[in-house]
Design a protein around this motif. Structure first.
Motif, PDB file in Angstrom:
ATOM      1  N   UNK A 155     -52.600  15.645  48.777  1.00 54.26           N
ATOM      2  CA  UNK A 155     -53.753  14.779  49.022  1.00 54.26           C
ATOM      3  C   UNK A 155     -53.473  13.422  48.381  1.00 54.26           C
ATOM      4  N   UNK A 156     -54.068  12.382  48.908  1.00 52.53           N
ATOM      5  CA  UNK A 156     -54.212  11.174  48.115  1.00 52.53           C
ATOM      6  C   UNK A 156     -55.320  11.461  47.096  1.00 52.53           C
ATOM      7  N   UNK A 157     -55.209  10.895  45.856  1.00 58.94           N
ATOM      8  CA  UNK A 157     -56.196  11.241  44.828  1.00 58.94           C
ATOM      9  C   UNK A 157     -57.645  11.082  45.267  1.00 58.94           C
ATOM     10  N   UNK A 158     -57.983   9.971  45.931  1.00 52.62           N
ATOM     11  CA  UNK A 158     -59.361   9.763  46.362  1.00 52.62           C
ATOM     12  C   UNK A 158     -59.779  10.801  47.404  1.00 52.62           C
ATOM     13  N   UNK A 159     -58.820  11.234  48.224  1.00 52.59           N
ATOM     14  CA  UNK A 159     -59.134  12.212  49.257  1.00 52.59           C
ATOM     15  C   UNK A 159     -59.413  13.587  48.656  1.00 52.59           C
ATOM     16  N   UNK A 160     -58.775  13.913  47.564  1.00 54.53           N
ATOM     17  CA  UNK A 160     -59.064  15.191  46.917  1.00 54.53           C
ATOM     18  C   UNK A 160     -60.463  15.192  46.313  1.00 54.53           C
ATOM     19  N   UNK A 161     -60.901  14.043  45.825  1.00 52.32           N
ATOM     20  CA  UNK A 161     -62.280  13.941  45.339  1.00 52.32           C
ATOM     21  C   UNK A 161     -63.257  14.079  46.511  1.00 52.32           C
ATOM     22  N   UNK A 162     -62.949  13.436  47.616  1.00 52.07           N
ATOM     23  CA  UNK A 162     -63.790  13.566  48.809  1.00 52.07           C
ATOM     24  C   UNK A 162     -63.824  15.016  49.299  1.00 52.07           C
ATOM     25  N   UNK A 163     -62.693  15.704  49.188  1.00 57.26           N
ATOM     26  CA  UNK A 163     -62.643  17.110  49.573  1.00 57.26           C
ATOM     27  C   UNK A 163     -63.606  17.937  48.728  1.00 57.26           C
ATOM     28  N   UNK A 164     -63.660  17.687  47.437  1.00 59.23           N
ATOM     29  CA  UNK A 164     -64.593  18.394  46.567  1.00 59.23           C
ATOM     30  C   UNK A 164     -66.035  18.157  47.012  1.00 59.23           C
ATOM     31  N   UNK A 165     -66.342  16.895  47.289  1.00 54.27           N
ATOM     32  CA  UNK A 165     -67.696  16.551  47.724  1.00 54.27           C
ATOM     33  C   UNK A 165     -68.042  17.235  49.039  1.00 54.27           C
TER      34      UNK A 165
END
Length: 217
Positions: free
Chosen positions: A139-149
C-alpha cells in the motif's frame, strides 16, 4: 590610671570586633541573595530540559509516538524489497510472480476484493508451505489509512462482519494472516473487538481500530 586605660582599650577592641563581625555577616547575606537559593540551583541542574516545540504536534491526529502504521516496523519501497525480506525471514517465498488486479480479484473473490483492491498499489505471489500461492501486498501509506477507514465503515454499515484476515506491516500486508503473524511478526487489523487477552496491541491510525499480534501456540 593604668586600670582606666586598660578598660578603655578593652572596650575599643570589643567595638571593633563587633563591627568586623557585622560587616562579614552582611557580606555573606548579600552574596547569598545574588547567587539565589542553593536548592533551586540543584533542582534546575538535575531536571530534564523542557522539550522544544517542533510544530508537528498536530500532524498525527492525536496519535502519540508508537501508534499507527509507523509503529509496525520496517517499510519497503518496492515489491522486490518486500519479497526479499520475506525470503530472508522465512527461507521460503520462492518464484515471486508479479500479479495484476484481475489476479487479485481471482485470488480473493469479487465480493471481498472490492474491499481491498482500491487501496492496493502493488501485489505479487509466492509459495510458503503450506500456502502454494501467498499474496504479498504493498500500500501507499495514506492508502493503508484509507483502507482502515473503509473497513471500519463497512463493518458499521453491516457490509462486513469480520476483521481482515491479512497480517499487516508498515505499508504492506501478507494475505495469509497466520503466516504473517507467526513467522514474520506482523499484525492483524481489528476494528471489531476481539477477546484475546495475550495479544500485543498497537492503536491503529483510525480511532476504534487496532493492530494486534497474537501469541503463537
Amino acid at each position: 590610671m593604668d586600670t582606666v586605660l586598660s578598660t578603655r582599650r578593652l572596650r575599643t577592641a570589643a567595638v571593633l570586633l563587633a563591627i568586623v563581625v557585622a560587616t562579614g555577616c552582611a557580606s555573606q547575606d548579600s552574596g547569598t541573595e545574588r547567587a539565589g537559593p542553593a536548592s533551586d540551583v540543584e533542582t534546575s541542574a538535575g531536571a530534564d530540559p523542557a522539550p522544544e516545540s517542533t510544530g508537528d504536534e498536530g500532524q498525527h491526529e492525536g496519535h502519540a509516538e508508537g501508534e499507527g502504521i509507523a509503529a509496525l516496523g520496517e517499510s519497503f519501497d518496492s515489491m522486490d524489497e518486500l519479497a526479499a525480506w520475506v525470503q530472508d525471514e522465512t527461507g521460503e517465498c520462492a518464484e515471486v510472480a508479479p500479479a495484476d488486479r484481475d489476479d487479485l480479484v481471482d485470488y480473493l473473490g469479487p465480493q471481498l476484493a472490492e474491499h481491498y483492491e482500491p487501496f492496493v498499489s502493488e501485489w505479487a505471489t509466492c509459495s510458503i508451505p503450506p500456502y502454494d500461492r501467498l499474496g504479498l501486498v504493498r500500500f501507499e501509506p495514506a492508502r493503508l489509512i484509507e483502507f482502515q477507514e473503509s473497513w471500519q465503515q463497512a463493518q458499521a454499515d453491516g457490509r462486513l462482519t469480520d476483521n481482515p484476515d491479512w497480517a499487516f506491516g508498515n505499508g504492506f500486508a501478507i494475505t495469509a494472516g497466520p503466516a504473517g503473524n507467526d513467522e514474520l511478526g506482523l499484525h492483524y487489523l481489528w476494528c471489531a473487538p476481539v477477546d484475546i487477552e495475550d495479544a500485543h496491541r498497537i492503536p491503529a491510525d483510525v480511532e476504534g481500530c487496532e493492530f494486534a499480534r497474537t501469541e503463537h501456540h
